[in-house]
Each structure stands twice: as C-alpha cells, then as structure tokens.
Design a protein around this motif. Sequence first.
Motif, PDB file in Angstrom:
ATOM      1  N   GLU A  73       0.799  -1.230   0.000  1.00  0.00           N
ATOM      2  CA  GLU A  73       0.000   0.000   0.000  1.00  0.00           C
ATOM      3  C   GLU A  73       0.831   1.279   0.000  1.00  0.00           C
ATOM      4  N   ASN A  74       1.994   1.253  -0.593  1.00  0.00           N
ATOM      5  CA  ASN A  74       2.870   2.425  -0.693  1.00  0.00           C
ATOM      6  C   ASN A  74       3.193   3.069   0.649  1.00  0.00           C
ATOM      7  N   LYS A  75       3.054   2.302   1.731  1.00  0.00           N
ATOM      8  CA  LYS A  75       3.362   2.842   3.061  1.00  0.00           C
ATOM      9  C   LYS A  75       4.833   3.222   3.179  1.00  0.00           C
ATOM     10  N   TYR A  76       5.681   2.554   2.435  1.00  0.00           N
ATOM     11  CA  TYR A  76       7.122   2.817   2.502  1.00  0.00           C
ATOM     12  C   TYR A  76       7.455   4.256   2.126  1.00  0.00           C
ATOM     13  N   ARG A  77       6.606   4.899   1.359  1.00  0.00           N
ATOM     14  CA  ARG A  77       6.879   6.274   0.913  1.00  0.00           C
ATOM     15  C   ARG A  77       6.865   7.275   2.067  1.00  0.00           C
ATOM     16  N   ASP A  78       6.136   6.931   3.115  1.00  0.00           N
ATOM     17  CA  ASP A  78       6.036   7.829   4.271  1.00  0.00           C
ATOM     18  C   ASP A  78       6.956   7.399   5.415  1.00  0.00           C
TER      19      ASP A  78
END
Length: 151
Positions: free
Chosen positions: A61-66
């Motif tokens: 879920e693109n959590k790594y971006r934050d």
Amino acid sequence: MMEPLEKRLEKAMAELQAAQEAVARTERELRSASFSVLSSDRAVRATAGPQGELTGIEFLENKYRDMSPQELAASVLEAASAARLKMNRHVMKAMAPFTEPSSDIPELKGFELDWERVFGPEVLREDDETPSRGGPATPAWRDALGDEGED
C-alpha cells in the motif's frame, strides 16, 4: 518369551524402509514450503523459502513512501526474521518424528539434533517469549545502527 531374531530383524527392516519413505516425503514437502509474514506496521510482507532464505519482499500500500529509511529497514528485518523463524519451526515440526525412538524396536533410537545450534536460540522460544511487535522492545535495527541510523 523372546521374539526370534529373524522376526525382530524383519520388523526392523520394515520400520527402516518406512522411515526412509517418510524422510523422502518430508524432504519433498519441505523443498516446496515457504512462509510469508507481515511486519507489525503492515508495510512489508517477507517470504522465506525452504532453507530459510529470503525469497520475496513486498512493500504494501505504498506505506514505505512515508517511512524513514530506518523505519523501512526495521520493517523489512522484522518481517524477514519472523518468516525465517516460522520456516525453521516448520522444519523442526516436520523432522520431529525422526528424532524419536522406535516404539516397536528399542534398538532404533532415532537421532538427536541440536536445533538451537542449527537455527539459533530463538527457534526454541515459545511465541509468547519473543518481544511483542510494536511494544517497548528495541527494534532489531537499532542493535546494528545508532538511534539516527548511523554505524
């Protein structure tokens, strides 16, 4: 009354053949086994293969971006370690019948394995003995890196 030697030998050979077939089945099953585990922050899924090797990493879920690099590294290490531990415990459970003595033939004692030596001490701990994920325990990456992510 003592059983004749020929009969005991026949039983031992039958049990040995059955054990060899069971070992072969277990090896086939273990070669195709894998376990996936989510990190506690649900940002990473890691998969461990049959020899405990890391076979996959998914960033969810693109959590790594934050996440900071240190947070992402901690999530990856947490999920990878948990997947590997799960695989190691699966191997132990699958091999357990071969470590036990024969109930029919006392001379067949099974074999001893030092699981702690093979996989490390964490494999023998109960799941409730491991530090809770996201609790007050220090993340694994902080052991190798300083608080700011420096060596």
